[in-house]
Design an enzyme around this catalytic site. Structure first.
Site, short mmCIF file in Angstrom:
data_model
loop_
_atom_site.label_atom_id
_atom_site.label_comp_id
_atom_site.label_asym_id
_atom_site.label_seq_id
_atom_site.Cartn_x
_atom_site.Cartn_y
_atom_site.Cartn_z
N LYS A 165 52.59 31.61 65.99
CA LYS A 165 51.28 32.23 66.22
C LYS A 165 50.23 31.16 66.50
O LYS A 165 49.38 31.32 67.37
CB LYS A 165 50.88 33.09 65.00
CG LYS A 165 51.64 34.41 64.95
CD LYS A 165 51.50 35.17 63.64
CE LYS A 165 50.11 35.56 63.25
NZ LYS A 165 50.12 36.63 62.20
N ASP B 81 46.63 39.60 62.21
CA ASP B 81 47.74 40.36 61.66
C ASP B 81 48.29 41.27 62.75
O ASP B 81 47.54 41.89 63.49
CB ASP B 81 47.29 41.20 60.46
CG ASP B 81 48.50 41.74 59.70
OD1 ASP B 81 49.15 40.95 59.00
OD2 ASP B 81 48.81 42.94 59.86
N HIS C 107 49.64 41.14 73.09
CA HIS C 107 48.69 41.73 72.15
C HIS C 107 47.81 40.65 71.51
O HIS C 107 46.60 40.76 71.47
CB HIS C 107 49.48 42.48 71.07
CG HIS C 107 50.64 41.69 70.54
ND1 HIS C 107 51.69 41.32 71.34
CD2 HIS C 107 50.92 41.16 69.31
CE1 HIS C 107 52.56 40.61 70.63
NE2 HIS C 107 52.11 40.49 69.39
#
Ligand code: ITT
Length: 190
Positions: free
Chosen positions: A16, A69, A172
């Site tokens: 990430k 998240d 996303h």
């Protein structure tokens, strides 16, 4: 970059962080890392999880920071695993999700990324979505998590068959981070 503004990403996930580095590369923001987003509080949506974690991380670190998240929603499983994506990955994994779906032709799914930013002046929250479908079997070695079985709408390749740069053109997370970047560098001034 001399004089550039620092922003901290609180995450335990190396992948990430690397994706955030790609998205923020030309923003003029200097991306730094905080080791973890702290205790992950349970909530019904990624937006709530991210908001709670960001407030907590800002209270303890006191630096301009964001947390992210992700939820994965598989339509024919009633939205499972949703906010429990991390737990599902650690327990049943990619193979377990494929087993749950079996030969079902209904394979629609969506990734939802929630980014929450906090600093001494206030807060802002951003969401990015990626629609797609669950592949019949895992393909590819790039990325992480459910990337080998997620095929974005309009693509043939799974996310794990895309380079990190290509994933970041559609993902996303890149959408949510891109919106945060835009806000930090325009609405918030520099
Ligand atoms: P944090 O420390 O940032 O919370 P994490 O790995 O726990 O890292 P999340 O809770 O946001 O991250 O993600 C839950 C899980 O969903 C993650 O462990 C992956 O298995 C999966 N996941 C998240 N983003 C993904 C992506 O872009 N592609 C594939 N799987 C993803």
């Amino acid at each position: 970059m001399p004089g550039s503004r620092s922003v901290w990403f609180a995450t335990s996930n190396d992948h990430k962080f690397e994706e955030a580095r790609l998205v923020l590369a030309d923003s003029g923001l200097a991306l730094q890392r905080l080791g973890s987003k702290g205790v992950e509080m349970q909530a019904d949506t990624p937006q709530e999880v991210a908001a709670l974690a960001a407030s907590e991380a800002f209270r303890s670190a006191g630096k301009p920071l964001f947390v992210e998240d992700t939820g994965l929603y598989i339509e024919s499983l009633g939205g499972f695993p949703g906010v429990f994506a991390s737990y599902a990955f650690k327990t049943i994994g990619v193979d377990g999700v494929l087993r749950l779906l079996g030969r079902s032709p209904r394979r629609g799914a969506e990734f939802v990324s929630a980014v929450s930013y906090r600093d001494s002046e206030g807060s802002a929250d951003f969401t990015g979505r990626l629609r797609g479908s669950i592949a019949w079997s895992g393909r590819g070695t790039e990325g992480f998590g459910f990337d080998p079985i997620f095929v974005p709408e309009g693509a043939k390749a799974t996310l794990a068959q895309m380079t990190p740069a290509t994933k970041c053109q559609v993902s996303h997370r890149a959408k949510a981070l891109g919106a945060m970047c835009e806000w930090l560098t325009t609405a918030r001034g520099r």
